[in-house]
Design an enzyme around this catalytic site. Structure first.
Site, PDB file in Angstrom:
ATOM      1  N   ASP A   1      36.848  37.396  40.422  1.00  0.00           N
ATOM      2  CA  ASP A   1      37.557  36.242  39.877  1.00  0.00           C
ATOM      3  C   ASP A   1      36.979  34.934  40.375  1.00  0.00           C
ATOM      4  O   ASP A   1      36.570  34.804  41.508  1.00  0.00           O
ATOM      5  CB  ASP A   1      39.014  36.285  40.331  1.00  0.00           C
ATOM      6  CG  ASP A   1      39.833  37.126  39.409  1.00  0.00           C
ATOM      7  OD1 ASP A   1      39.260  37.650  38.450  1.00  0.00           O
ATOM      8  OD2 ASP A   1      41.026  37.238  39.664  1.00  0.00           O
TER       9      ASP A   1
ATOM     10  N   LYS B   1      47.170  47.199  39.644  1.00  0.00           N
ATOM     11  CA  LYS B   1      45.712  47.045  39.748  1.00  0.00           C
ATOM     12  C   LYS B   1      45.300  46.835  41.211  1.00  0.00           C
ATOM     13  O   LYS B   1      44.370  47.464  41.704  1.00  0.00           O
ATOM     14  CB  LYS B   1      45.251  45.827  38.936  1.00  0.00           C
ATOM     15  CG  LYS B   1      43.816  45.414  39.204  1.00  0.00           C
ATOM     16  CD  LYS B   1      43.423  44.170  38.446  1.00  0.00           C
ATOM     17  CE  LYS B   1      43.506  42.893  39.241  1.00  0.00           C
ATOM     18  NZ  LYS B   1      42.531  42.744  40.333  1.00  0.00           N
ATOM     19  N   ASN B   2      46.008  45.936  41.888  1.00  0.00           N
ATOM     20  CA  ASN B   2      45.603  45.578  43.244  1.00  0.00           C
ATOM     21  C   ASN B   2      45.852  46.694  44.250  1.00  0.00           C
ATOM     22  O   ASN B   2      45.452  46.584  45.404  1.00  0.00           O
ATOM     23  CB  ASN B   2      46.309  44.301  43.694  1.00  0.00           C
ATOM     24  CG  ASN B   2      45.705  43.080  43.025  1.00  0.00           C
ATOM     25  OD1 ASN B   2      44.698  43.182  42.324  1.00  0.00           O
ATOM     26  ND2 ASN B   2      46.336  41.929  43.220  1.00  0.00           N
TER      27      ASN B   2
ATOM     28  N   ARG C   1      35.370  41.946  42.612  1.00  0.00           N
ATOM     29  CA  ARG C   1      35.413  41.680  44.042  1.00  0.00           C
ATOM     30  C   ARG C   1      36.011  42.852  44.835  1.00  0.00           C
ATOM     31  O   ARG C   1      35.631  43.092  45.980  1.00  0.00           O
ATOM     32  CB  ARG C   1      36.237  40.414  44.285  1.00  0.00           C
ATOM     33  CG  ARG C   1      36.332  40.060  45.736  1.00  0.00           C
ATOM     34  CD  ARG C   1      37.174  38.831  45.966  1.00  0.00           C
ATOM     35  NE  ARG C   1      37.634  38.794  47.343  1.00  0.00           N
ATOM     36  CZ  ARG C   1      36.916  38.303  48.344  1.00  0.00           C
ATOM     37  NH1 ARG C   1      35.744  37.786  48.129  1.00  0.00           N
ATOM     38  NH2 ARG C   1      37.392  38.334  49.569  1.00  0.00           N
TER      39      ARG C   1
ATOM     40  N   ASP D   1      49.440  35.218  42.542  1.00  0.00           N
ATOM     41  CA  ASP D   1      49.088  35.840  41.261  1.00  0.00           C
ATOM     42  C   ASP D   1      50.126  35.569  40.167  1.00  0.00           C
ATOM     43  O   ASP D   1      49.921  35.949  39.012  1.00  0.00           O
ATOM     44  CB  ASP D   1      48.891  37.350  41.431  1.00  0.00           C
ATOM     45  CG  ASP D   1      47.578  37.680  42.135  1.00  0.00           C
ATOM     46  OD1 ASP D   1      46.788  36.756  42.392  1.00  0.00           O
ATOM     47  OD2 ASP D   1      47.343  38.868  42.427  1.00  0.00           O
TER      48      ASP D   1
HETATM   49  C1  UD1 Z   1      44.139  40.125  46.940  1.00  0.00           C
HETATM   50  C2  UD1 Z   1      44.396  40.362  45.468  1.00  0.00           C
HETATM   51  C3  UD1 Z   1      44.604  39.050  44.740  1.00  0.00           C
HETATM   52  C4  UD1 Z   1      45.705  38.256  45.408  1.00  0.00           C
HETATM   53  C5  UD1 Z   1      45.421  38.101  46.904  1.00  0.00           C
HETATM   54  C6  UD1 Z   1      46.543  37.425  47.657  1.00  0.00           C
HETATM   55  C7  UD1 Z   1      43.156  42.384  45.045  1.00  0.00           C
HETATM   56  C8  UD1 Z   1      42.028  43.025  44.291  1.00  0.00           C
HETATM   57  N1  UD1 Z   1      43.282  41.071  44.887  1.00  0.00           N
HETATM   58  O1  UD1 Z   1      42.918  39.389  47.015  1.00  0.00           O
HETATM   59  O2  UD1 Z   1      44.950  39.339  43.386  1.00  0.00           O
HETATM   60  O3  UD1 Z   1      45.779  36.987  44.806  1.00  0.00           O
HETATM   61  O4  UD1 Z   1      45.221  39.387  47.499  1.00  0.00           O
HETATM   62  O5  UD1 Z   1      47.739  38.096  47.475  1.00  0.00           O
HETATM   63  O6  UD1 Z   1      43.926  43.043  45.698  1.00  0.00           O
HETATM   64  N2  UD1 Z   1      39.949  34.890  53.205  1.00  0.00           N
HETATM   65  C9  UD1 Z   1      38.994  34.416  54.065  1.00  0.00           C
HETATM   66  N3  UD1 Z   1      38.282  35.327  54.805  1.00  0.00           N
HETATM   67  C10 UD1 Z   1      38.463  36.671  54.711  1.00  0.00           C
HETATM   68  C11 UD1 Z   1      39.436  37.142  53.802  1.00  0.00           C
HETATM   69  C12 UD1 Z   1      40.176  36.224  53.056  1.00  0.00           C
HETATM   70  O7  UD1 Z   1      38.797  33.229  54.202  1.00  0.00           O
HETATM   71  O8  UD1 Z   1      37.785  37.430  55.424  1.00  0.00           O
HETATM   72  C13 UD1 Z   1      40.746  33.920  52.438  1.00  0.00           C
HETATM   73  C14 UD1 Z   1      40.425  33.946  50.948  1.00  0.00           C
HETATM   74  O9  UD1 Z   1      39.329  33.109  50.657  1.00  0.00           O
HETATM   75  C15 UD1 Z   1      41.720  33.436  50.358  1.00  0.00           C
HETATM   76  C16 UD1 Z   1      42.813  33.966  51.302  1.00  0.00           C
HETATM   77  O10 UD1 Z   1      42.118  34.272  52.508  1.00  0.00           O
HETATM   78  O11 UD1 Z   1      41.760  32.049  50.392  1.00  0.00           O
HETATM   79  C17 UD1 Z   1      43.538  35.181  50.779  1.00  0.00           C
HETATM   80  O12 UD1 Z   1      42.651  36.232  50.605  1.00  0.00           O
HETATM   81  P1  UD1 Z   1      43.114  37.753  50.625  1.00  0.00           P
HETATM   82  O13 UD1 Z   1      44.548  37.866  51.042  1.00  0.00           O
HETATM   83  O14 UD1 Z   1      42.098  38.532  51.389  1.00  0.00           O
HETATM   84  O15 UD1 Z   1      43.018  38.124  49.086  1.00  0.00           O
HETATM   85  P2  UD1 Z   1      42.151  39.229  48.398  1.00  0.00           P
HETATM   86  O16 UD1 Z   1      42.259  40.520  49.154  1.00  0.00           O
HETATM   87  O17 UD1 Z   1      40.812  38.683  48.081  1.00  0.00           O
END
Ligand code: UD1
Length: 431
Positions: free
Chosen positions: A130, A34-35, A106, A318
């Site tokens: 989520d 999915k991701n 998201r 995850d």
């Molecule tokens: C993706 C996955 C999710 C997984 C996560 C970490 C998808 C659709 N989702 O989420 O299932 O749990 O990676 O492996 O692919 N953050 C910030 N600022 C930003 C970007 C991120 O503060 O600009 C923080 C987020 O709030 C979070 C952390 O960084 O606490 C990790 O986020 P990120 O690695 O970006 O996860 P996602 O891409 O949202």
């Protein structure tokens, strides 16, 4: 576009009813992650013409992304039986992603990079998805600004403009998966060289990098924390097979361990799950690894294992709820530390309804293993929390009813059918 698949239950009041206590034995075949697939669909926007993706999972989020791409002007067709999505991308795209779709998922934010690159402008409603923490976008925005974009937030929309992005060195404060992907997709057709330092190394980031390279992008350092991208004028559409889903694989692996069963997981990439499989081995499971499959077997009550979630190659957040479920029935106590999403422990209140003994303090959870859980009504609060509750229900005594299962449908294709084939007593009750 074809009609929504069997996973299109969002908005219904369906529940899953599980009678716990059976060992799960047999084979399950994984489809694509999915991701990964959602980002691959977004990346298709970078090249006018027909992109075809294979091993597409039968999940609701794929339908939502297909609707979003259609809204932007693409023609998306989905062959559910073959697990294939074809995306016909026009020369001229709309650049606005509306709230009604973005709030449901998201990952819609992943059209930001491609739209900015293709249209010179993007309007994306601020995402929902989520319920697992604040999930900021600051690193996406700061990186795009470095590359020359002007970004503002107005009326709930993120508005980004850049006639042509230009390369720059970007140091991410944290190896964010989403920010790395946004900047990669923005950089592949930017003018000059972009360096993304402290980039995420998740297999899904590697998958999109491979697809972009197949499309003609020049990306060095794929799979490392320094990505070097030399912008090219244009990309061409490709056929690409989605990398297999390591989180679904890990969920089945924990299911085998918790039910004291034996499950062979095929079409898998066990090398993407090294820490999780090592933890299961520590818990007492027997793990047999082959090049594209692995078998997890267990013949005794598991031992508790400590977990610390970290960016890849660390332990994946995850799989954290699934391992809390495992620890809840294991021998001994364990400490689980969540470093990525602060709200991810919300689900332990639901697990407690099944009799689990979990105490949380900030981003730590102390789990004291109990010999047994007892079935009860519970509510899935996000995709992986839902998976953790299913696993707990599989070993709880009596009936567990899981509410809000549309969350699980977002991430797990055909889970009920697979569970039944493995011997579980589970039913979807349509409300
Ligand atoms: C993706 C996955 C999710 C997984 C996560 C970490 C998808 C659709 N989702 O989420 O299932 O749990 O990676 O492996 O692919 N953050 C910030 N600022 C930003 C970007 C991120 O503060 O600009 C923080 C987020 O709030 C979070 C952390 O960084 O606490 C990790 O986020 P990120 O690695 O970006 O996860 P996602 O891409 O949202």
């Amino acid at each position: 576009m074809s009609t929504l698949g069997p996973s299109a239950y969002h908005g219904t009041v369906d529940t899953w009813e599980i009678v716990g206590g059976t060992r799960l034995v047999g084979d399950v075949r994984l489809t694509g992650a999915k991701n990964s697939v959602l980002k691959l669909m977004a990346a298709a926007l970078l090249a006018p013409g027909r992109t075809v993706l294979a091993e597409v999972p039968e999940i609701l989020d794929v339908d939502i992304m297909a609707q979003l791409l259609s809204r932007l002007g693409a023609d998306v067709t989905r062959d559910h039986a073959a697990g294939v999505v074809a995306i016909e991308v026009p020369e001229i795209l709309d650049h606005r992603a509306d709230y009604d779709l973005v709030r449901r998922m998201r990952a819609s934010i992943s059209v930001l990079g491609p739209l900015l690159a293709r249209c010179g402008e993007a309007d994306i409603a601020l995402p929902g998805g989520d319920n697992i923490g604040s999930r900021g976008l600051d690193m996406h925005v700061a990186g795009l600004e470095r590359m020359g974009a002007q970004v503002s937030v107005e009326h709930g929309y993120l508005h980004a403009v850049a006639k042509r992005l230009h390369g720059h060195t970007i140091w991410l404060d944290f190896p964010s998966v989403g920010a790395t992907e946004t900047l990669l997709m923005a950089a592949v057709t930017a003018e000059g060289r972009t360096v993304i330092d402290n980039a995420a190394r998740e297999p899904e980031v590697v998958d999109i990098s491979h697809m972009l390279v197949e499309m003609g992008a020049q990306i060095g350092g794929v799979g490392t924390s320094t990505l070097v991208i030399d912008g090219v004028e244009a990309l061409t559409p490709v056929h690409h097979t989605t990398v297999s889903d390591r989180i679904v694989a890990g969920t089945w692996a924990v299911a085998a361990a918790m039910t004291q069963g034996s499950i062979t997981i095929t079409n898998a990439r066990p090398e993407h799950l090294e820490i999780a499989l090592d933890k299961l081995a520590t818990a007492g499971a027997d793990i047999e690894v082959h090049p594209d499959s692995f078998t997890v077997s267990m013949d005794k009550r598991p031992q508790s294992v400590d977990i610390v979630t970290l960016p890849y190659p660390g332990f994946p957040t995850d799989l954290q709820p699934q391992f809390i479920a495992l620890n809840a029935i294991s021998q001994g106590a364990s400490l689980v530390t969540e470093n990525l999403f602060e709200a991810r422990f919300r689900f332990v209140h639901e697990l407690a309804r099944l009799g689990a003994d979990v105490q949380t303090e900030g981003h730590h959870a102390l789990v004291r293993g109990r010999p047994a859980l007892s079935g009860a009504p519970v509510e899935a609060t996000d995709i992986r929390a839902g998976a953790g509750l299913v696993l707990a229900g599989l070993v709880a005594d009596g009936l567990t009813t899981i509410h809000e299962v549309h969350h699980i449908d977002r991430g797990y294709s055909g889970m009920i059918d697979d569970l039944r084939r493995l011997g579980a007593q589970i039913e979807r009750v349509t409300g």
